[in-house]
Design an enzyme around this catalytic site. Structure first.
Site, PDB file in Angstrom:
ATOM      1  N   SER A 135       0.837  -1.194   0.000  1.00 21.04           N
ATOM      2  CA  SER A 135       0.000   0.000   0.000  1.00 21.04           C
ATOM      3  C   SER A 135       0.874   1.247   0.000  1.00 21.04           C
ATOM      4  O   SER A 135       1.734   1.389  -0.869  1.00 21.04           O
ATOM      5  CB  SER A 135      -0.957  -0.042   1.199  1.00 21.04           C
ATOM      6  OG  SER A 135      -1.995   0.893   1.073  1.00 21.04           O
ATOM      7  N   ASP A 280      -8.763  -6.599  -4.834  1.00 26.49           N
ATOM      8  CA  ASP A 280      -8.212  -5.347  -4.310  1.00 26.49           C
ATOM      9  C   ASP A 280      -8.866  -4.195  -5.057  1.00 26.49           C
ATOM     10  O   ASP A 280      -8.562  -3.937  -6.224  1.00 26.49           O
ATOM     11  CB  ASP A 280      -6.695  -5.326  -4.499  1.00 26.49           C
ATOM     12  CG  ASP A 280      -6.024  -4.147  -3.798  1.00 26.49           C
ATOM     13  OD1 ASP A 280      -6.719  -3.154  -3.497  1.00 26.49           O
ATOM     14  OD2 ASP A 280      -4.810  -4.211  -3.559  1.00 26.49           O
ATOM     15  N   HIS A 309      -7.582  -5.767  -0.661  1.00 22.66           N
ATOM     16  CA  HIS A 309      -6.370  -4.978  -0.415  1.00 22.66           C
ATOM     17  C   HIS A 309      -5.651  -5.415   0.854  1.00 22.66           C
ATOM     18  O   HIS A 309      -4.419  -5.394   0.914  1.00 22.66           O
ATOM     19  CB  HIS A 309      -6.730  -3.496  -0.320  1.00 22.66           C
ATOM     20  CG  HIS A 309      -5.549  -2.610  -0.131  1.00 22.66           C
ATOM     21  ND1 HIS A 309      -4.513  -2.546  -1.035  1.00 22.66           N
ATOM     22  CD2 HIS A 309      -5.205  -1.749   0.871  1.00 22.66           C
ATOM     23  CE1 HIS A 309      -3.590  -1.689  -0.618  1.00 22.66           C
ATOM     24  NE2 HIS A 309      -3.982  -1.206   0.541  1.00 22.66           N
TER      25      HIS A 309
END
Length: 337
Positions: A135, A280, A309
């Protein structure tokens, strides 16, 4: 574990952040090859942790793990702009003697990487075996590869795309507006804990985007908890939980830095191992793979998961061996060169 001073840092905006510091965790033998782990939005420097307090990535990094602290030393910084010991909105502005709060300057992902580069030099670490993160941490891994290819041997970006997508921008916009439009935010000058509804709502929006609809449906269905559905109670709890441990101004600084990130068409001249996760919503594989295919030396994997995610924070049995295999392969290739 400690804090390293990096002096005055010139940001991409031209602003000079005076007396910057980064809090860090350092695990393993200090003489071993170094791996830098980069945390996500609301993470911290405690990636490995210890037996009593396991770190947020202890399923991946630690003694005997895929990133083995008996083979490597592992460094993780609390990101610049964060609120767990690094210079951020809660820090004292040396020019005023008061906390920066909303006067803390806007940052970019490159600013964060430049700060960590300076911190590593100060710690006497001039070479990295790899930079690994998911991320926001994956954004930093990409920038490490672009900015400092002579310092690192490889990067492993997880749950990431080369640019922050429009869909992801939409969720961040909701979070930013929810915080900034809450009267209790007081334009960033709130006192005490930022435990107000706008911050709760921002976190709720984020939580919905991190996991798949199937996971929500399978976990909660239409079960009720008192007068509310269980999914409502869950989101309320997550909103309160984050607001009690995190700083709202830091949250805004980091969201806006993520919004600005775009690696563009740059070629990264170190080996890349990219890991994407099915479902995701924020960083779909179909936005990452075309970019990876254009890189000089890159491979990728797509991991099947209902966690979306959040896949890079769970189910280590599905993908940790992929990371281990890549690191070992790169070690063999390096020895053969």
């Amino acid at each position: 574990m400690g804090t390293v001073s990096i002096g005055n840092l010139v940001l991409e905006s031209g602003h000079v952040l005076e007396g910057a510091e980064l809090a860090y965790e350092r695990s393993g033998d200090p003489s071993a090859p170094a791996i830098l782990i980069c945390h996500a939005l609301t993470g911290d420097q405690y990636a490995v942790g210890n037996a009593e307090h396991p770190g947020w990535w202890s399923g991946l990094a630690g003694p005997g793990r895929a990133i083995d602290t008996e083979e490597y030393q592992v460094i993780s910084f609390n990101v610049l702009g964060g609120c767990n010991g690094s210079t951020g909105p809660l820090s004292l502005n040396p020019l005023t003697g008061k906390p920066y709060r909303s006067e803390f300057p806007l940052l970019t992902i490159r600013d964060m990487v430049n700060a960590e580069y300076q911190a590593l030099k100060t710690l006497g670490i001039n070479k990295l075996k790899s930079v690994i993160g998911g991320s926001l941490g994956g954004m930093k891994a990409l920038e490490w590869g672009a900015l400092y290819p002579d310092v690192i041997e490889s990067i492993v970006p997880l749950a990431i795309t080369p640019a922050f997508s429009s869909y992801a921008l939409a969720f961040n916009h909701i979070g930013i507006r929810a915080i900034e439009n809450d009267p209790d935010f007081q334009n960033g000058s709130y006192e005490g804990s930022p435990d107000f509804n706008g911050f709760h709502l921002a976190r709720m929006a984020g939580m919905i985007s991190y996991r798949s609809g199937k996971l929500f449906n399978d976990r909660f269905g239409r079960s009720e908890s008192g007068e509310n559905f269980e999914v409502e109670a869950y989101l309320d709890y997550q909103g309160r939980k984050l607001a009690q441990r995190f700083d709202a101004n830091s949250y805004l600084v980091l969201l806006k830095a993520m919004n600005s990130h775009d690696i563009g068409e740059r070629k990264i001249n170190v080996p890349i191992f990219s890991v994407s996760f099915t479902n995701d919503l924020l960083y779909p594989a179909e936005l990452m793979i075309p970019w990876v295919k254009e890189q000089p030396e890159a491979r990728w994997e797509i991991v099947e998961t209902d966690f979306g995610h959040d896949g890079f924070l769970v189910e280590f049995e599905k993908w940790s061996e992929l990371i281990k295999g890549f690191l070992q392969q790169e070690e063999h290739l390096k020895a053969a060169r």
